[in-house]
Design a protein around this motif. Sequence first.
Motif, PDB file in Angstrom:
ATOM      1  N   GLU A   1      36.600  22.719  13.281  1.00  0.00           N
ATOM      2  CA  GLU A   1      36.709  23.741  14.320  1.00  0.00           C
ATOM      3  C   GLU A   1      35.343  23.927  14.964  1.00  0.00           C
ATOM      4  O   GLU A   1      34.336  24.124  14.275  1.00  0.00           O
ATOM      5  CB  GLU A   1      37.183  25.054  13.686  1.00  0.00           C
TER       6      GLU A   1
ATOM      7  N   TYR B   1      38.086  22.723   5.278  1.00  0.00           N
ATOM      8  CA  TYR B   1      37.894  23.058   6.683  1.00  0.00           C
ATOM      9  C   TYR B   1      36.394  23.126   6.937  1.00  0.00           C
ATOM     10  O   TYR B   1      35.628  23.549   6.072  1.00  0.00           O
ATOM     11  CB  TYR B   1      38.505  24.425   7.008  1.00  0.00           C
TER      12      TYR B   1
ATOM     13  N   SER C   1      42.014  26.498  -0.358  1.00  0.00           N
ATOM     14  CA  SER C   1      41.407  26.200   0.935  1.00  0.00           C
ATOM     15  C   SER C   1      39.947  26.633   0.926  1.00  0.00           C
ATOM     16  O   SER C   1      39.614  27.748   0.537  1.00  0.00           O
ATOM     17  CB  SER C   1      42.162  26.896   2.071  1.00  0.00           C
TER      18      SER C   1
ATOM     19  N   LEU D   1      36.308  26.655   3.220  1.00  0.00           N
ATOM     20  CA  LEU D   1      35.693  26.556   4.543  1.00  0.00           C
ATOM     21  C   LEU D   1      34.200  26.376   4.381  1.00  0.00           C
ATOM     22  O   LEU D   1      33.543  27.160   3.688  1.00  0.00           O
ATOM     23  CB  LEU D   1      35.971  27.816   5.366  1.00  0.00           C
TER      24      LEU D   1
ATOM     25  N   THR E   1      39.725  19.429   8.281  1.00  0.00           N
ATOM     26  CA  THR E   1      40.114  20.062   9.533  1.00  0.00           C
ATOM     27  C   THR E   1      38.862  20.714  10.109  1.00  0.00           C
ATOM     28  O   THR E   1      38.209  21.514   9.434  1.00  0.00           O
ATOM     29  CB  THR E   1      41.207  21.123   9.294  1.00  0.00           C
TER      30      THR E   1
ATOM     31  N   ILE F   1      42.550  30.913   8.655  1.00  0.00           N
ATOM     32  CA  ILE F   1      43.050  29.868   7.755  1.00  0.00           C
ATOM     33  C   ILE F   1      43.277  30.393   6.345  1.00  0.00           C
ATOM     34  O   ILE F   1      43.696  29.643   5.467  1.00  0.00           O
ATOM     35  CB  ILE F   1      42.102  28.646   7.725  1.00  0.00           C
TER      36      ILE F   1
END
Length: 134
Positions: free
Chosen positions: A81, A34, A4, A6, A79, A98
Amino acid sequence: MYESILVATDGSDSADRAVDAALDLASVFDAELYAISVVDTRRYGDSALSGSESVVSDLETQASELLEAVERRGDRDVTTELRHGKPHGEISDYATAIDADLLVLGNRGRESGEVIGSTAERIVRFVNRPVLTI
């Protein structure tokens, strides 16, 4: 290696390069991607914004457009935010939420003349996970 990733964006040139790097890394490692953008209302002072919903709305619209651009640029789902507050705190909190394996961000924001901006510096110093600054 990375499951993952970000990426943080504020629309600056260095954040744009960070988005490119994060998209490439997510593709190479087949990682979940993300993206976060933080509306930093502190920059304008709470009193200046207290009666101005339109200013906050404009900032939210800009941040949403940045996140939508990240979604369009990649070949994978992203995703997104959108948060309000101190950018370094919100980015750090979301990375924890996350369980991001890697944070990717620009080395300075739109209004920073420094070699490394204050948000990037705080994240590099205090976030307990790998950080790549571009």
